[in-house]
Every structure is written in C-alpha cells, then in structure tokens.
Design a protein around this motif. Sequence first.
Motif, short mmCIF file in Angstrom:
data_model
loop_
_atom_site.label_atom_id
_atom_site.label_comp_id
_atom_site.label_asym_id
_atom_site.label_seq_id
_atom_site.Cartn_x
_atom_site.Cartn_y
_atom_site.Cartn_z
N MET A 236 0.83 -1.20 0.00
CA MET A 236 0.00 0.00 0.00
C MET A 236 0.86 1.26 0.00
N ASN A 237 1.92 1.25 0.79
CA ASN A 237 2.80 2.42 0.84
C ASN A 237 3.48 2.66 -0.50
N ARG A 238 3.75 1.53 -1.19
CA ARG A 238 4.42 1.65 -2.47
C ARG A 238 3.56 2.47 -3.45
N PHE A 239 2.25 2.17 -3.49
CA PHE A 239 1.35 2.89 -4.38
C PHE A 239 1.21 4.34 -3.97
N THR A 240 1.10 4.56 -2.67
CA THR A 240 0.91 5.92 -2.17
C THR A 240 2.12 6.79 -2.47
N LYS A 241 3.30 6.25 -2.21
CA LYS A 241 4.52 7.01 -2.46
C LYS A 241 4.70 7.32 -3.93
N ARG A 242 4.28 6.37 -4.77
CA ARG A 242 4.45 6.57 -6.19
C ARG A 242 3.62 7.75 -6.69
N ARG A 243 2.52 8.00 -6.01
CA ARG A 243 1.62 9.08 -6.42
C ARG A 243 1.79 10.35 -5.59
N GLU A 244 2.82 10.39 -4.78
CA GLU A 244 3.07 11.57 -3.96
C GLU A 244 3.24 12.84 -4.79
N PRO A 245 3.84 12.78 -5.99
CA PRO A 245 3.96 13.99 -6.81
C PRO A 245 2.62 14.64 -7.11
N PHE A 246 1.53 13.85 -7.16
CA PHE A 246 0.22 14.43 -7.41
C PHE A 246 -0.18 15.39 -6.29
N SER A 247 0.13 15.02 -5.05
CA SER A 247 -0.15 15.90 -3.91
C SER A 247 0.64 17.19 -4.04
N PHE A 248 1.92 17.06 -4.37
CA PHE A 248 2.77 18.24 -4.51
C PHE A 248 2.26 19.16 -5.61
N MET A 249 1.88 18.58 -6.75
CA MET A 249 1.39 19.39 -7.87
C MET A 249 0.08 20.08 -7.51
N LEU A 250 -0.78 19.38 -6.76
CA LEU A 250 -2.04 19.99 -6.36
C LEU A 250 -1.80 21.19 -5.45
N TYR A 251 -0.96 21.01 -4.44
CA TYR A 251 -0.67 22.12 -3.52
C TYR A 251 0.00 23.27 -4.25
N LEU A 252 0.87 22.94 -5.19
CA LEU A 252 1.54 23.98 -5.98
C LEU A 252 0.52 24.76 -6.80
N ALA A 253 -0.42 24.05 -7.40
CA ALA A 253 -1.46 24.70 -8.20
C ALA A 253 -2.35 25.58 -7.32
N MET A 254 -2.67 25.12 -6.12
CA MET A 254 -3.51 25.91 -5.22
C MET A 254 -2.80 27.18 -4.77
N VAL A 255 -1.51 27.07 -4.48
CA VAL A 255 -0.73 28.25 -4.09
C VAL A 255 -0.69 29.24 -5.25
N GLY A 256 -0.49 28.73 -6.47
CA GLY A 256 -0.48 29.60 -7.64
C GLY A 256 -1.80 30.31 -7.85
N SER A 257 -2.90 29.57 -7.66
CA SER A 257 -4.23 30.16 -7.80
C SER A 257 -4.47 31.23 -6.74
N ALA A 258 -4.08 30.93 -5.51
CA ALA A 258 -4.26 31.90 -4.42
C ALA A 258 -3.47 33.18 -4.71
N LEU A 259 -2.26 33.04 -5.22
CA LEU A 259 -1.45 34.21 -5.55
C LEU A 259 -2.08 35.02 -6.67
N LEU A 260 -2.68 34.34 -7.64
CA LEU A 260 -3.35 35.04 -8.74
C LEU A 260 -4.50 35.90 -8.21
N PHE A 261 -5.31 35.33 -7.33
CA PHE A 261 -6.43 36.08 -6.78
C PHE A 261 -5.94 37.22 -5.88
N LEU A 262 -4.86 36.97 -5.13
CA LEU A 262 -4.30 38.04 -4.30
C LEU A 262 -3.79 39.19 -5.16
N PHE A 263 -3.21 38.85 -6.29
CA PHE A 263 -2.73 39.89 -7.21
C PHE A 263 -3.90 40.73 -7.74
N LEU A 264 -4.99 40.06 -8.12
CA LEU A 264 -6.16 40.78 -8.64
C LEU A 264 -6.77 41.68 -7.57
N ILE A 265 -6.81 41.18 -6.33
CA ILE A 265 -7.33 41.99 -5.22
C ILE A 265 -6.44 43.20 -4.99
#
Length: 201
Positions: free
Chosen positions: A1-30
């Motif tokens: 189970m850990n093997r599968f989870t670790k293999r997909r860990e980049p998806f978590s990183f990419m999601l958080y990166l995308a959310m930070v980018g989106s938040a910064l975009l809205f902060l810029f517009l504000i």
Amino acid sequence: MNRFTKRREPFSFMLYLAMVGSALLFLFLIFVFISKEAVNQDIPIKIPGVFWWSTWMILASSATLHGANKAFREERFRSYRLNIGLTLLAGILFIILQGFGWREMLLSGITMSNNTGGMFIYILSGLHIFHTLGGLIALASVNKDAFQRMEYVDSYVYSVNPPNQLKIKLISIYWHFIDVLWIALFVFLLYHASQNPSDSH
C-alpha cells in the motif's frame, strides 16, 4: 500500500503547488483592485443578491463532501454515493446561481466596460467558476466510479485501493480550497460594497 501511495506523492505536490499559484493570482487581482480604488477613491460595488444563495450552496457542498469522505472511510457506501452525488449537484447549482448573478448585474446595466467594480466582480467570480469547473470534472469522475459499483463487494474493493483513496483525498482537498477561496472573495466584495451602502444589496 505504501508503495502505491509514495508513487503518487507527486500528485499531492502538484495539487498544492497549483492551489498556491491560484491563491497568488487572486491576491494579485485583489491588490490591483485596491490600488485602483486608492487612485479613483470610491469604486461602487453592487453584489448580486443571488450570490448569497450560491455561497450557501458551495458551503453545503463542502458539508456533503465531508460526509462522503466519512462514509467512505467507514465503508457505508450507500451514504457515500448519496453524499458524493449531492456534492456534485450542489457544485453545479453553485455555478448556475453565479450565472444568475451575472444576469442580474447585466440587467442592472453593469458591464465590464462601464463599471470598474462590476468588472472586478466579473473577473474574480469568472476565474473562480473556471477553477470550480475543474473540481466538478473531478467530482463527476468519482461519482461515475461510485455509481458503477453498486454492490458492496465492488465498492469495498474500490475503497481499499490506495490510488482510489488518494484520488478522493486530493479531490476533497481541492474542493474545500475552492470553497474557502470563494468565501474569502465574497467577504472581500461584501466589505467593499459596504463602503458604498447605496450601491449594495
């Protein structure tokens, strides 16, 4: 189970990166709006009344999504299907209500070209709708998975699969982010509308 989870860990990183980018975009517009307001003094903002209903709808969607996750973990798959279906429905209704809000503004004569405050409402809510559509596509995917597995055994096998667990987890994180993002935008707009009482609902 850990093997599968670790293999997909980049998806978590990419999601958080995308959310930070989106938040910064809205902060810029504000920041741009606040800068324009500082130069032009008062920029009237008129909040469509239906935006209140859309706000309650997206809050409800987060509540049903929380219920869906709880039911999924506890292997109550009938409840999971009900709540995940309601989450998708509430998300769709949120966008429809936002559309009615735009219609209300247009009928009041507020466009992007003739009203600075209206322009920012269109831009901020429009970008948020774009982000919401991504969440709805993901929710539609897990709904399809859920309703294709009506038998308990099929649902159980699906629920213990680590990639499926991670998929639902990431979708939930993103959807709650969309919820919090809209609440923050709505509060910001309400605050500025309150500075011009004659122009707000």
